[in-house]
Structures are given as C-alpha cells and as structure tokens.
Design an enzyme around this catalytic site. Structure first.
Site, PDB file in Angstrom:
ATOM      1  N   LYS A 183       0.847  -1.206   0.000  1.00  0.00           N
ATOM      2  CA  LYS A 183       0.000   0.000   0.000  1.00  0.00           C
ATOM      3  C   LYS A 183       0.882   1.256   0.000  1.00  0.00           C
ATOM      4  O   LYS A 183       0.686   2.160  -0.799  1.00  0.00           O
ATOM      5  CB  LYS A 183      -0.932  -0.001   1.222  1.00  0.00           C
ATOM      6  CG  LYS A 183      -1.907  -1.188   1.196  1.00  0.00           C
ATOM      7  CD  LYS A 183      -2.919  -1.114   2.314  1.00  0.00           C
ATOM      8  CE  LYS A 183      -2.323  -1.362   3.687  1.00  0.00           C
ATOM      9  NZ  LYS A 183      -1.753  -2.726   3.841  1.00  0.00           N
ATOM     10  N   THR A 184       1.872   1.272   0.888  1.00  0.00           N
ATOM     11  CA  THR A 184       2.777   2.426   0.936  1.00  0.00           C
ATOM     12  C   THR A 184       3.590   2.515  -0.350  1.00  0.00           C
ATOM     13  O   THR A 184       3.863   3.606  -0.856  1.00  0.00           O
ATOM     14  CB  THR A 184       3.709   2.301   2.164  1.00  0.00           C
ATOM     15  OG1 THR A 184       2.908   2.048   3.317  1.00  0.00           O
ATOM     16  CG2 THR A 184       4.498   3.569   2.381  1.00  0.00           C
TER      17      THR A 184
ATOM     18  N   THR B 100      -5.941  -1.475   6.740  1.00  0.00           N
ATOM     19  CA  THR B 100      -6.018  -2.927   6.805  1.00  0.00           C
ATOM     20  C   THR B 100      -7.458  -3.344   7.079  1.00  0.00           C
ATOM     21  O   THR B 100      -7.786  -4.521   7.050  1.00  0.00           O
ATOM     22  CB  THR B 100      -5.132  -3.451   7.957  1.00  0.00           C
ATOM     23  OG1 THR B 100      -5.393  -2.646   9.107  1.00  0.00           O
ATOM     24  CG2 THR B 100      -3.667  -3.360   7.610  1.00  0.00           C
TER      25      THR B 100
HETATM   26  P1  ATP Z   1       1.729  -1.145   5.417  1.00  0.00           P
HETATM   27  O1  ATP Z   1       0.291  -1.319   5.154  1.00  0.00           O
HETATM   28  O2  ATP Z   1       2.169  -1.701   6.738  1.00  0.00           O
HETATM   29  O3  ATP Z   1       2.243   0.231   5.133  1.00  0.00           O
HETATM   30  P2  ATP Z   1       2.351  -1.897   2.873  1.00  0.00           P
HETATM   31  O4  ATP Z   1       1.259  -2.756   2.373  1.00  0.00           O
HETATM   32  O5  ATP Z   1       2.256  -0.445   2.605  1.00  0.00           O
HETATM   33  O6  ATP Z   1       2.441  -2.085   4.388  1.00  0.00           O
HETATM   34  P3  ATP Z   1       4.927  -1.675   1.753  1.00  0.00           P
HETATM   35  O7  ATP Z   1       5.629  -0.991   2.869  1.00  0.00           O
HETATM   36  O8  ATP Z   1       4.491  -0.867   0.616  1.00  0.00           O
HETATM   37  O9  ATP Z   1       3.703  -2.471   2.341  1.00  0.00           O
HETATM   38  O10 ATP Z   1       5.794  -2.865   1.171  1.00  0.00           O
HETATM   39  C1  ATP Z   1       6.854  -3.417   1.896  1.00  0.00           C
HETATM   40  C2  ATP Z   1       8.054  -3.711   1.008  1.00  0.00           C
HETATM   41  O11 ATP Z   1       7.716  -4.777   0.125  1.00  0.00           O
HETATM   42  C3  ATP Z   1       8.499  -2.571   0.099  1.00  0.00           C
HETATM   43  O12 ATP Z   1       9.539  -1.815   0.645  1.00  0.00           O
HETATM   44  C4  ATP Z   1       9.010  -3.267  -1.154  1.00  0.00           C
HETATM   45  O13 ATP Z   1      10.373  -3.584  -1.031  1.00  0.00           O
HETATM   46  C5  ATP Z   1       8.257  -4.558  -1.166  1.00  0.00           C
HETATM   47  N1  ATP Z   1       7.137  -4.533  -2.111  1.00  0.00           N
HETATM   48  C6  ATP Z   1       5.850  -4.387  -1.795  1.00  0.00           C
HETATM   49  N2  ATP Z   1       5.084  -4.505  -2.871  1.00  0.00           N
HETATM   50  C7  ATP Z   1       5.915  -4.721  -3.907  1.00  0.00           C
HETATM   51  C8  ATP Z   1       5.712  -4.951  -5.293  1.00  0.00           C
HETATM   52  N3  ATP Z   1       4.489  -4.990  -5.811  1.00  0.00           N
HETATM   53  N4  ATP Z   1       6.789  -5.131  -6.072  1.00  0.00           N
HETATM   54  C9  ATP Z   1       8.000  -5.120  -5.545  1.00  0.00           C
HETATM   55  N5  ATP Z   1       8.260  -4.930  -4.233  1.00  0.00           N
HETATM   56  C10 ATP Z   1       7.241  -4.741  -3.427  1.00  0.00           C
END
Ligand code: ATP
Length: 334
Positions: free
Chosen positions: A64-65, A158
C-alpha cells in the site's frame, strides 16, 4: 507482555525504503491494480487535473505504501506521509494541508484510526479543496474558509470495514491488494537481492518466496536474515540448502509459518479443541493484541485455509492439523 510481530530474528524493516519500487513498471504483481493506476496517472497528466483520491486496503506489507509513493514519482509531484493515529485533532492536519503543492499527494496510513472529528474536517478538503477553520470559542467563535491547493488524498487501511461510509464514498478509486503468488514473490526476492548486491540462485529465491506468507515485506525480511546467515556461515551465492537452513534457524517452518502463526494454531487446536472460538479469547491466551491477530496473522491463515471463520468464531481446518503434525487427533471440520 505483548510480543510484537517484529520479535523474530528475521524481521527487520529498515531496508524497506531502499528496496521500494520507484515507478509503476517496477512494481511486481498486482497487475490489475497497477494497470488501473497507470490509466489514472495518464488521464491526470493529459487533463491537467489532480489524481482522484485513492483508498488502498489489504493486509500489512502488500505494497500500500509502495503504491502511494510510486504515484507522485509518476506524476512528478511531492508526497507527505502521516497516519491516522498521529492525527488526533483537526489542527494536526493543518501543517500537511497548508504545505500541499498543486497536484501533490497526502498519504494517510491506517486511515481507519483517524478520529471522527478529523474525518469531518477533511471532507471539504477532499471535495472542494477547502477547509473550514473555527476561530475563537463560544459566542465569539467564527468560521473562516481557506482554499487549498488541489491535491490527492491516498488512504491506506487494513480494515476498510472500519472506515465510515461517508469517508469511503469520498475516494474515487478503491484498490484492494491481494497476497502474492510464489512466482511473483520469487521475482521480488531476486530483484531485491540484486539491489543488495547479494547473489542468489533461482532455487533459493523460490524457497524464500514459498516461505514468505504471500507478503513482499515478509520476503524482504526473510531475504535480509538469509543474507546475514549466508555471509556469516558461507562464501558464494545463497543456495537452496543455505536458504532452507537459514529459515529453519529463524523458526520459519517448511510451510512458511512463523512462531506466531504456529502459536495461534496450537492454541486453537490444543486449548480450544479446534474451535470455534472468539478472537479475543485467542488473543488473551497467546498474549498478543487482538488487532495483531486480526490484521497480521489471520488473513494469511484464512486465505491458505488453515482456519476458517464461523458465526461462533475461528475454527481450525485439516491443513492446520497437518502443518502441526497433529494428524492423530481427529480434525474437526465444522
Ligand atoms: P503497510 O500497510 O504496513 O504500510 P504496505 O502494504 O504499505 O504495508 P509496503 O511498505 O508498501 O507495504 O511494502 C513493503 C516492502 O515490500 C516494500 O519496501 C518493497 O520492497 C516490497 N514490495 C511491496 N510490494 C511490492 C511490489 N508490488 N513489487 C516489488 N516490491 C514490493
């Protein structure tokens, strides 16, 4: 004592930012979501309008981030990041709103945890790029209206179910992120290993991917741990036997379940006879916050059919008995 989900030796998030894709084309998996966002970005540029507000939902660590930070890169604009719990009153939002550039992004993580009063304050900002500020108190109070730069609000949650209806309706796009396939995660592991200058064989990348709970952030932390293990114990690339040994040492089992997953399943099976039991009772017994169970542990166990939900609570499925080597006890399948 509440044991956080980052109590495992392989859980380090500090390198996440460095590994984060910068552009949509670098994002692996989530193709449908990425394609829709690409259309939105192209339209925004062509029509010279800010991107409509976007809501991302899904379990933690699925990107998401990542999506939120990729979009301003695509648009050539800036981003400000905050989170629901950090915004306890409308005034907490003011510095962000007054710092906006035309077309820039304001990212609010855990937006479902924003208090109602802040939520209501943000509505006119989302709709008309305007906020109403109350000056003074009581009889002498007056409201002034302030115009804002046209911006894009990106919310991440979430728990989209916990978001109020009016808030949800103000987002133009709702994107749900799903767990990743082993192949997608293996690609992420290979790409990120290359970014870390760590040689890894395709078989080892596959092994890490298989044992990463369908989650890129988990894959990253398993990769970091395996890289450390490999550097300390071996020379040369990370091979499949090295990956296997590293994950075994981190107490990630052959199915990719970690200590908390197993504790959850063991409690459900041994103490609650396989359920059904409520999440609060489980959380109290395991000594974890029920939010941690519901947000971080259960989504993957549900999707992989280790557990199921019934009206009376969580129930262990045959796969949970198999994973814990408890085939002797008769599985209960409600
Ligand atoms: P939160 O909800 O806790 O913020 P999130 O869903 O936003 O978590 P991210 O922080 O965006 O998760 O993703 C974590 C890590 O996973 C990123 O730093 C990246 O390295 C990797 N990542 C996530 N999604 C992808 C993707 N689609 N392709 C490549 N790497 C990814």
């Amino acid at each position: 004592k509440v044991i956080g989900s980052n109590s495992n030796p392989d859980d380090s998030n500090k390198h996440d930012a460095a590994l984060r894709p910068k552009l949509l084309k670098e994002v692996i998996g989530q193709r449908k979501v990425a394609e829709r966002l690409e259309i939105a970005v192209r339209a925004s540029k062509k029509l010279n309008e800010p991107l409509g507000h976007i809501l991302f939902d899904g379990p933690p660590g699925l990107g998401k981030t990542t999506f939120a930070t990729v979009l301003p890169n695509e648009l050539g604009t800036s981003i400000q990041l905050t989170s629901g719990p950090a915004l306890s009153k409308p005034a907490d939002l003011l510095p962000f709103l007054t710092n906006l550039d035309e077309g820039s992004v304001l990212f609010i993580d855990e937006i479902h945890r924003m208090p109602r009063i802040v939520e209501e304050f943000i509505y006119p900002a989302m709709e008309d790029f305007r906020i109403d500020i109350v000056l003074g108190e009581g009889m002498s109070a007056r409201t002034i209206s302030m115009n804002l730069k046209r911006f894009t609000l990106i919310g991440a949650t979430t728990r989209s179910g916990m978001l109020s209806g009016p808030m949800r309706d103000r987002f133009k796009m709702h994107e749900h992120l799903e767990f990743y396939s082993v192949e997608e995660l293996a690609t992420i592991v290979r790409v990120n290993a290359a970014k870390l200058n760590t040689p890894i064989t395709p078989e080892a990348a596959h092994e890490l991917a298989r044992r990463s709970r369908g989650t890129p952030r988990v894959a990253n932390s398993r990769l970091h741990w395996t890289r450390n293990y490999s550097a300390a114990e071996h020379d040369g690339p990370i091979t499949e036997p090295i990956a296997r040994a590293a994950l075994d040492m981190a107490e990630v089992d052959r199915d990719g379940l970690d200590k908390n997953d197993r504790k959850y399943l063991e409690t459900l099976i041994d103490l609650y006879a396989g359920g059904p039991t409520g999440v609060e009772a489980l959380a109290a017994t395991i000594n974890l916050a029920s939010d941690t169970l519901a947000d971080e542990i259960e989504p993957y166990l549900l999707r992989e059919q280790y557990i199921t939900r019934s009206p009376r609570g969580r129930v262990a499925m045959p796969r949970a008995y198999i994973a814990l080597g408890k085939l002797a006890s008769k599985p209960k399948t409600e």
